[in-house]
Design an enzyme around this catalytic site. Structure first.
Site, short mmCIF file in Angstrom:
data_model
loop_
_atom_site.label_atom_id
_atom_site.label_comp_id
_atom_site.label_asym_id
_atom_site.label_seq_id
_atom_site.Cartn_x
_atom_site.Cartn_y
_atom_site.Cartn_z
CD GLU A 40 6.58 61.89 -62.56
OE1 GLU A 40 6.21 62.94 -61.84
OE2 GLU A 40 7.47 61.07 -62.08
CE LYS A 116 6.31 64.46 -58.51
NZ LYS A 116 6.93 64.43 -59.52
CB CYS A 156 7.68 60.48 -59.16
SG CYS A 156 9.35 60.53 -59.74
#
Length: 268
Positions: A40, A116, A156
């Protein structure tokens, strides 16, 4: 399905252009794999909030262009980790900035974009600087020796929200990919949660973390590939490392048949 996980290490003394050149070389060295995964926010710095604005770029920016070319030259599907994407704000008060994963096909075509959904920072960092994504992404990744494999995308902090992975499972995912910039001080959560997501969804989980230290944050490394039973098939240490592994995706179907826990779900 042959997968390469590039656990990239970097610090504060390397320009984005220099890092991109280094990443391109690492990707091209993985020719022969079906899927290559990067961590990421490697171009912008996972915790380097102050530089995100200057390092933001559109989907056809210099980093994305370099990744596209690397995927094409290596002949792989490339999950490019994520970039700070700059685009047009969707609603009033939005930033027009996202933490965006880009996936390129073996011909260099952009085949998927995942923004995200869960932003880390508890009101600071990502929530202050970026907009949240609102779309799930599952795609078919071609393989050299078999049929395409359904792969679900997340990033993440998403790993802490199991309901996301149930949705990816319901969309047909058999492999879950999680690029991250996860710090060393919480790395035990990183490995534990990856195993949990694999066990509860009976999916293979591919986790690609960052190594090194940047913006005063020591990164956790410890990328791993976990099979659908929770067994860790491959694991990295704390430094830069490339994991290369052949995943038996047929074993996912066998395990789901032999231990059909998903059929007993009562809540949706």
């Amino acid at each position: 399905m042959k997968v390469a996980v590039i656990q990239l290490a970097y610090g504060d003394d390397e320009s984005v252009a220099e890092r991109t050149d280094r990443v391109v070389a690492l990707v091209e060295a993985q020719a022969g794999h079906d899927l290559v995964v990067l961590p990421e926010l490697w171009p912008a710095g996972g915790f380097d909030y102050g530089r995100w604005s200057e390092r933001a770029e559109p989907l056809d920016g210099p980093v994305a262009t370099a990744l596209s070319a690397a995927a094409r030259r290596a002949g792989v599907t490339l999950h490019g980790g994520s970039i700070v994407e700059r685009g047009t704000p969707v609603g009033d008060g939005d930033h027009g900035v996202w933490n965006t994963s880009l996936v390129f096909g073996p011909d260099g075509t952009l085949v998927a974009r995942y923004r995200k959904i869960h932003r880390f920072g508890f009101g600071e960092g990502e929530p202050m600087l970026m907009d949240a994504g609102d779309e799930l992404v599952v795609l078919d990744v071609p393989t050299a020796d078999g049929p395409p494999v359904r792969v679900g995308l997340s990033t993440c902090y998403d790993l802490r929200f199991p309901e996301l992975y149930r949705r990816l499972l319901d969309d047909g995912a058999r492999v879950l990919v999680v690029p991250a910039a996860w710090p060393m001080r919480r790395v035990a959560h990183w490995t534990l949660l990856g195993q949990a997501r694999a066990v509860e969804n009976q999916c293979v989980v591919v986790q690609c973390n960052t190594a090194g230290t940047h913006a005063r944050h020591e990164m956790g490394g410890h990328s791993q590939v976990v099979d659908a039973t929770g067994n860790v098939l491959a694991a990295a240490g704390a430094e830069q490392e490339v994991l290369s592994i052949d995943i038996d995706t047929a074993a996912v179907d066998i395990w789901r048949r032999d231990f059909p826990v998903l059929a007993d779900r009562r809540l949706s």
